[in-house]
Motif scaffolding. Structure first.
Motif, PDB file in Angstrom:
ATOM      1  N   PHE A 164      25.419  12.263  -7.372  1.00 28.09           N
ATOM      2  CA  PHE A 164      26.068  13.667  -7.410  1.00 28.09           C
ATOM      3  C   PHE A 164      25.003  14.709  -6.887  1.00 28.09           C
ATOM      4  CE2 PHE A 164      28.087  11.064 -10.772  1.00 28.09           C
ATOM      5  CZ  PHE A 164      29.324  11.510 -10.680  1.00 28.09           C
ATOM      6  N   MET A 165      24.113  14.119  -6.473  1.00 27.42           N
ATOM      7  CA  MET A 165      22.746  15.309  -6.074  1.00 27.42           C
ATOM      8  C   MET A 165      23.224  16.114  -4.995  1.00 27.42           C
ATOM      9  SD  MET A 165      20.177  15.112  -7.895  1.00 27.42           S
ATOM     10  CE  MET A 165      19.198  16.021  -6.859  1.00 27.42           C
ATOM     11  N   PRO A 166      24.094  15.666  -3.907  1.00 24.69           N
ATOM     12  CA  PRO A 166      24.492  16.940  -2.967  1.00 24.69           C
ATOM     13  C   PRO A 166      25.212  17.958  -3.771  1.00 24.69           C
ATOM     14  CG  PRO A 166      24.720  14.664  -2.005  1.00 24.69           C
ATOM     15  CD  PRO A 166      24.273  14.517  -3.469  1.00 24.69           C
ATOM     16  N   THR A 167      26.140  17.536  -4.515  1.00 28.82           N
ATOM     17  CA  THR A 167      27.034  18.576  -5.359  1.00 28.82           C
ATOM     18  C   THR A 167      26.264  19.428  -6.107  1.00 28.82           C
ATOM     19  OG1 THR A 167      28.947  16.882  -5.300  1.00 28.82           O
ATOM     20  CG2 THR A 167      28.910  18.806  -6.885  1.00 28.82           C
TER      21      THR A 167
ATOM     22  N   ARG B  23      25.791  23.375  -6.239  1.00 30.29           N
ATOM     23  CA  ARG B  23      26.252  24.364  -7.092  1.00 30.29           C
ATOM     24  C   ARG B  23      25.017  25.320  -7.859  1.00 30.29           C
ATOM     25  NH1 ARG B  23      29.985  24.300 -11.536  1.00 30.29           N
ATOM     26  NH2 ARG B  23      29.223  25.824 -13.100  1.00 30.29           N
ATOM     27  N   LEU B  24      23.608  24.395  -7.866  1.00 29.76           N
ATOM     28  CA  LEU B  24      22.627  25.244  -8.515  1.00 29.76           C
ATOM     29  C   LEU B  24      21.654  26.082  -7.558  1.00 29.76           C
ATOM     30  CD1 LEU B  24      21.532  21.958 -10.535  1.00 29.76           C
ATOM     31  CD2 LEU B  24      22.716  24.133 -11.583  1.00 29.76           C
ATOM     32  N   LEU B  25      21.896  25.513  -6.315  1.00 32.38           N
ATOM     33  CA  LEU B  25      20.912  26.249  -5.567  1.00 32.38           C
ATOM     34  C   LEU B  25      21.748  27.048  -4.341  1.00 32.38           C
ATOM     35  CD1 LEU B  25      17.822  24.147  -5.163  1.00 32.38           C
ATOM     36  CD2 LEU B  25      18.038  25.748  -6.934  1.00 32.38           C
ATOM     37  N   GLY B  26      22.948  26.599  -4.196  1.00 32.56           N
ATOM     38  CA  GLY B  26      23.739  26.903  -3.173  1.00 32.56           C
ATOM     39  C   GLY B  26      23.164  26.567  -1.603  1.00 32.56           C
ATOM     40  N   GLU B  27      22.617  25.162  -1.808  1.00 32.65           N
ATOM     41  CA  GLU B  27      21.907  24.846  -0.526  1.00 32.65           C
ATOM     42  C   GLU B  27      22.564  23.489  -0.199  1.00 32.65           C
ATOM     43  OE1 GLU B  27      17.689  27.405  -1.387  1.00 32.65           O
ATOM     44  OE2 GLU B  27      17.713  24.944  -1.360  1.00 32.65           O
ATOM     45  N   LYS B  28      22.374  22.779   1.001  1.00 40.94           N
ATOM     46  CA  LYS B  28      22.531  21.526   1.338  1.00 40.94           C
ATOM     47  C   LYS B  28      21.273  21.010   0.925  1.00 40.94           C
ATOM     48  CE  LYS B  28      23.631  18.665   5.138  1.00 40.94           C
ATOM     49  NZ  LYS B  28      23.983  18.441   6.695  1.00 40.94           N
ATOM     50  N   LEU B  29      21.124  19.600   0.698  1.00 36.04           N
ATOM     51  CA  LEU B  29      20.091  18.739   0.264  1.00 36.04           C
ATOM     52  C   LEU B  29      19.297  18.394   1.689  1.00 36.04           C
ATOM     53  CD1 LEU B  29      20.781  15.778  -2.187  1.00 36.04           C
ATOM     54  CD2 LEU B  29      19.449  17.840  -2.546  1.00 36.04           C
ATOM     55  N   ILE B  30      17.926  18.846   1.648  1.00 33.80           N
ATOM     56  CA  ILE B  30      17.151  18.571   2.851  1.00 33.80           C
ATOM     57  C   ILE B  30      16.968  17.317   3.010  1.00 33.80           C
ATOM     58  CG2 ILE B  30      14.754  19.206   3.693  1.00 33.80           C
ATOM     59  CD1 ILE B  30      14.895  21.885   2.183  1.00 33.80           C
ATOM     60  N   LEU B  31      16.367  16.548   1.796  1.00 28.66           N
ATOM     61  CA  LEU B  31      16.182  15.079   1.884  1.00 28.66           C
ATOM     62  C   LEU B  31      17.364  14.328   1.291  1.00 28.66           C
ATOM     63  CD1 LEU B  31      12.591  14.935   0.715  1.00 28.66           C
ATOM     64  CD2 LEU B  31      13.250  14.839   3.026  1.00 28.66           C
TER      65      LEU B  31
ATOM     66  N   GLU C 252      13.577  21.759  -7.836  1.00 29.84           N
ATOM     67  CA  GLU C 252      14.061  22.918  -8.506  1.00 29.84           C
ATOM     68  C   GLU C 252      15.694  22.514  -8.910  1.00 29.84           C
ATOM     69  OE1 GLU C 252      13.863  25.551  -4.869  1.00 29.84           O
ATOM     70  OE2 GLU C 252      11.863  26.211  -5.708  1.00 29.84           O
ATOM     71  N   VAL C 253      16.339  21.490  -8.001  1.00 31.35           N
ATOM     72  CA  VAL C 253      17.608  21.028  -8.638  1.00 31.35           C
ATOM     73  C   VAL C 253      17.604  20.420  -9.858  1.00 31.35           C
ATOM     74  CG1 VAL C 253      19.543  19.455  -8.116  1.00 31.35           C
ATOM     75  CG2 VAL C 253      18.416  20.806  -6.332  1.00 31.35           C
ATOM     76  N   PHE C 254      16.522  19.475 -10.256  1.00 30.50           N
ATOM     77  CA  PHE C 254      16.370  18.890 -11.481  1.00 30.50           C
ATOM     78  C   PHE C 254      15.917  19.963 -12.685  1.00 30.50           C
ATOM     79  CE2 PHE C 254      15.884  14.810  -9.078  1.00 30.50           C
ATOM     80  CZ  PHE C 254      17.146  14.215  -9.676  1.00 30.50           C
ATOM     81  N   GLU C 255      15.266  20.936 -12.207  1.00 27.95           N
ATOM     82  CA  GLU C 255      14.947  21.787 -13.300  1.00 27.95           C
ATOM     83  C   GLU C 255      16.229  22.579 -13.582  1.00 27.95           C
ATOM     84  OE1 GLU C 255      13.166  24.271 -15.969  1.00 27.95           O
ATOM     85  OE2 GLU C 255      11.968  22.835 -14.745  1.00 27.95           O
TER      86      GLU C 255
ATOM     87  N   ALA D 165       9.303  20.645   1.821  1.00 28.86           N
ATOM     88  CA  ALA D 165      10.525  21.468   1.523  1.00 28.86           C
ATOM     89  C   ALA D 165      11.552  20.698   0.540  1.00 28.86           C
ATOM     90  CB  ALA D 165      11.372  21.929   2.866  1.00 28.86           C
ATOM     91  N   GLY D 166      11.872  19.407   1.189  1.00 25.00           N
ATOM     92  CA  GLY D 166      12.867  18.525   0.386  1.00 25.00           C
ATOM     93  C   GLY D 166      12.314  18.075  -1.098  1.00 25.00           C
ATOM     94  N   VAL D 167      11.229  17.980  -1.085  1.00 22.27           N
ATOM     95  CA  VAL D 167      10.636  17.680  -2.587  1.00 22.27           C
ATOM     96  C   VAL D 167      10.854  18.771  -3.409  1.00 22.27           C
ATOM     97  CG1 VAL D 167       8.899  16.741  -3.910  1.00 22.27           C
ATOM     98  CG2 VAL D 167       9.451  15.655  -1.966  1.00 22.27           C
TER      99      VAL D 167
END
Length: 839
Positions: free
Chosen positions: A344-347, A351-359, A115-118, A108-110
């Motif tokens: 900046f990944m958590p932010t 912003r992009l998915l409306g989700e907290k980082l799983i990993l 998706e964040v990077f896309e 799920a995290g990967v």
């Protein structure tokens, strides 16, 4: 004979399990995969070792040996950065085991991270709202050399930027999986992941099956389908663009091309014409629909990106801009690897998915921001500091990460001054020791740090699918914070275990709608070139070995010390010297034994037997995806035979070594005859062999079969063309000039004669595709037919030295004509007016 009672067998197994695991101790304060934080073994690991104990120590040892032997025989190799010699692939005997529960979080995290990077890439090369809204500082993006300005506003074919993403993971001090690095440029390791699985699953087949290890094939099926979906045709031509045989991971690139059915190409194999990408093949230009690149994006087009690149293709960016070719990953995707973005990944996720980082990512601070810079400087001794924009920053004095606390005081002060002066060039991270996994070391288990690379691929449905496994690198240093493929590093297969049976899947299609195809017309010109030269090098090595063997026999037998015999021996030595097998002007004249050793083993002479064997191996390594495993193994063995124990050998040993090498060359020829499909690649291999054999035989005839020849010379000629038995069975008298010349030059039934070679050359060249359809013979076929006709109509009594020289020169002209016509490299490849069927 009765075996041990069940109770005794169970007791022995339990004893072996205790012996195997009792001494295992995790490192203090470091998470371990086998032993959990509470000090108890994890269940799936205990199950694995229990099954291992059931095999017995001797059986385990044999299986370990099988793994190592298979790796060597298959030629699985890699190169450490900066090296030019291949290393044998270092596969650990133990897999890395991950439970279903852990894997669910990783998967799920990967997926989320991909998706964040896309979304990030789509914004950076599209609207640019993340920067304009202040979510990302502009300098954190534009400071990266991987942010490609020519790609701004260019939407990739298919609308996706990431077709393959990878994350390097480690278990953090809290026992959870953390992301160490992101890979979006051209992630490597997939081919080695397949090789690792193949070898471990074969060695421990029953354990692999009983532990319900999840299969890899569905991932590759989805990945291949995702790439195919980028094309406009139902049966697209997908190319894997390699940097070439000097790439550190060339082996896996060739392996993946063969496994997935892609065309392996280098930059010189591709050309952009009228906004379309094509592969240069022996049948002309053929459309390249999709390109999976393994080169860095800035090398992809010397016109619009890196001007000095020799790996890329001029005009590729324009072809992408027009939407005429799909490239994976999209040019510019490498900016996602920028270390400055890690903080900046958590932010970005919110912003992009409306989700907290799983990993979570290792805590990272980019020093281009004032508050973060001061925070880092206050705690510098506790930080790992590295370049913010990768290994080759524009201004940073750092080329790799360093632990500031381990630097001398002057170096640490200098680093702090650099951070104050140009903070944007640096990032700082927490110092985290990697988690450990059990490794088999000298018959016992020991913990070793590792990094797990997990892959996510864009499928044909536009969704990411994660490979159920990964590429694991294990360090031999207990305090390692990072693991790169170099000295002292092993890899391991990764088993995702399950409590339920797993579905057996392969890359076989699930329907009958696949069109049957027997002939592939897309042999790249480079591959044809290398197959042609592989044939020539092997035949050249054989001719040299026959000369060495002939000279060694005469040295041993000492059968004719007459002037005639001495002259024959001198001709043998002269021919070897003329062919570059020995130094033309040695400092001191070599003894007969020294001369033979030099011709066989002297790696400094281009025409020696060992040098020609090495040339064969080098050429074969470039086209490994087109050779069988057996063929490659014999070529490797041929080199070892001539490289091992180089001189000085005595004459009988030289004879034996030459005989074995000749048998191995004969084995390669036999495999080509029996196992290679009769398609274009086989024809070019045969053309190279036949041309070289014909030319060499002409030279043999000129030296040992013309007017100046004596009985000993004719006898040598029959030896060199391997026709002694045939001659003796045909002629009851001794050697005579006309019969020997006929057998060497004109006999169409003798597989060693020049006429036999020209007949085969005419057939092979006639089977190759045409560029012209005006009814006129193309130069290679015309020359072959002319030479063949001259030999077919000649009689032995009319053969002169001038005729033999004429045949030899025309054969050399034929080799040039084949190269000009089929090996379309550089500017001469652009012959648009003659190209037909640009499919």
């Amino acid at each position: 004979m009765l075996g041990p009672a069940p109770g005794n067998a169970s007791s022995a197994k339990a004893r072996r399990l205790v012996e195997m695991t009792a001494a295992y101790r995790p490192l203090d304060g470091v998470p371990d995969e086998f032993i959990a934080a509470d000090g108890r073994p994890r269940g799936h690991w205990l199950e694995f070792f229990d099954k291992m104990a059931g095999l017995g120590s001797e059986d385990i040892g044999r299986r370990f040996e099988v793994i190592e032997r298979n790796i060597r025989e298959q030629g699985v190799s890699y190169r450490a950065y900066g090296e030019t010699v291949d290393r044998t692939w270092p596969l650990s005997h133990m897999p890395l085991l991950i439970s279903e529960r852990d894997w669910a979080v990783i998967e799920a995290g990967v997926t989320q991270r991909a998706e964040v990077f896309e979304g990030l890439l789509a914004d950076l090369y599209g609207k640019g709202e993340l920067v304009s809204d202040g979510v990302l500082p502009a300098a954190a993006v534009t400071g990266s050399a991987d942010f490609l300005h020519p790609m701004i506003g260019v939407t990739p074919r298919g609308g996706k930027y990431l077709n393959l993403y990878a994350a390097d993971l480690g278990r953090g001090p809290d026992g959870q999986w953390w992301v160490l690095n992101d890979r979006a440029q051209a992630p490597s390791g997939l081919g080695y992941t397949l090789e690792n699985r193949l070898n471990l699953s074969r060695a421990f087949q029953s354990i692999y099956r009983e532990m319900n290890v999840r299969r890899l094939a569905p991932f590759f099926q989805s990945f291949r389908g995702g790439l195919a979906s980028l094309a406009s045709r139902s049966d697209p031509r997908i190319c894997l663009h390699t940097p070439g045989p000097y790439s550190e991971t060339y082996y896996e690139q060739a392996y993946l091309a063969r496994y997935l059915g892609f065309v392996l190409v280098e930059g010189a194999d591709l050309i952009v014409r009228d906004g379309l990408a094509h592969v240069r093949t022996i049948a002309g230009l053929k459309r390249a629909d999709v390109i999976w690149r393994r080169i860095d994006a800035d090398f992809a087009d010397p016109l619009e990106l890196r001007g000095g690149s020799r790996l890329g293709v001029p005009g590729m960016v324009e072809a992408i801009r027009q939407g005429n070719v799909g490239v994976a990953n999209a040019l510019g995707a490498g900016v996602a690897e920028t270390p400055a973005l890690l903080g900046f990944m958590p932010t970005l996720s919110r912003r992009l998915l409306g989700e907290k980082l799983i990993l979570p990512t290792i805590a990272t601070w980019w020093c281009g921001q004032a508050a973060e810079r001061e925070y880092v400087l206050e705690r510098l001794e506790d930080m790992t500091v590295g370049p913010a924009f990768g290994a080759s920053p524009n201004h940073s004095s750092l080329s790799r990460s360093v632990i500031a606390g381990e630097l001398s005081e002057p170096r640490r002060q200098k680093l702090a001054a650099s951070i104050r002066e140009r903070g944007a060039d640096f990032i700082a991270q927490e110092v985290v020791r990697l988690s450990t996994t059990p490794v088999w070391v000298e018959n016992r288990l020991e913990p070793r740090p590792f990094v797990l690379r997990v892959y996510a691929a864009m499928g044909p449905d536009g969704k990411f699918q994660v490979l159920p496994g990964g590429f694991c690198r294990i360090s031999d240093r207990l305090d390692s914070r990072a693991v790169a493929m170099g000295e002292g590093v092993q890899t391991a297969d990764v088993w995702i275990t399950s409590n339920r049976p797993v579905e057996m899947t392969t890359l076989l299609p699930q329907n009958d709608a696949v069109a049957i195809r027997r002939i592939m017309g897309n042999l790249p010109s480079r591959a044809a070139d290398n197959l042609f030269w592989l044939g020539r090098y092997l035949e050249r090595a054989e001719a040299t070995l026959r000369l060495i063997r002939c000279l060694a026999r005469r040295t041993i037998e000492n059968e004719d010390m007459s002037q005639e015999g001495a002259a024959t021996t001198q001709r043998l030595r002269k021919l070897l010297s003329d062919w570059g097998a020995v130094p033309a002007k040695p400092p001191t004249p070599p003894t007969p034994l020294g001369f033979l050793n030099s011709a066989l083993f002297n790696i400094d002479e281009f025409g020696s037997a060992v040098s020609l064997a090495r040339d064969s191996k080098r050429t074969a390594s470039v086209i490994r995806e087109r050779l069988s495993g057996d063929t490659w193994r014999i070529i490797v063995e041929l080199c070892k035979q001539l490289e091992a124990g180089r001189g000085p050998l005595d004459e009988p040993e030289i004879l034996e070594r030459a005989d074995v090498a000749l048998e191995e060359i004969a084995s390669i020829s036999g495999l080509a005859q029996e196992n290679m499909n009769r398609v274009a690649g086989w024809h070019f291999l045969e053309i190279g062999r036949r041309l070289e054999r014909a030319v060499n035989t002409c030279r043999f005839v000129r030296q040992f079969g013309m007017e100046q020849a004596r009985a000993t010379d004719f006898d040598v000629l029959l030896d060199l063309i391997d026709s002694q038995i045939t001659y003796r069975s045909r002629y009851l008298v001794g050697v005579a000039p006309y019969p020997v010349r006929d057998m060497a030059l004109l006999d169409p039934y003798n597989p060693r004669s020049v006429a036999f070679q020209t007949q085969r050359l005419t057939e092979h060249i006639g089977a190759l595709p045409l560029l012209r359809h005006d009814g006129m013979l193309e130069p290679p076929r015309r020359i072959a037919i002319e030479v063949d006709a001259d030999l077919a109509t000649k009689v032995a009594s009319c053969i002169t030295a001038d005729f033999v020289i004429s045949v030899e020169r025309r054969l050399m002209g034929l080799a040039d004509a084949v190269a000009i016509r089929y090996f379309l490299q550089g500017a001469n490849a652009a012959r648009a007016e003659k190209q037909v069927g640009l499919a």
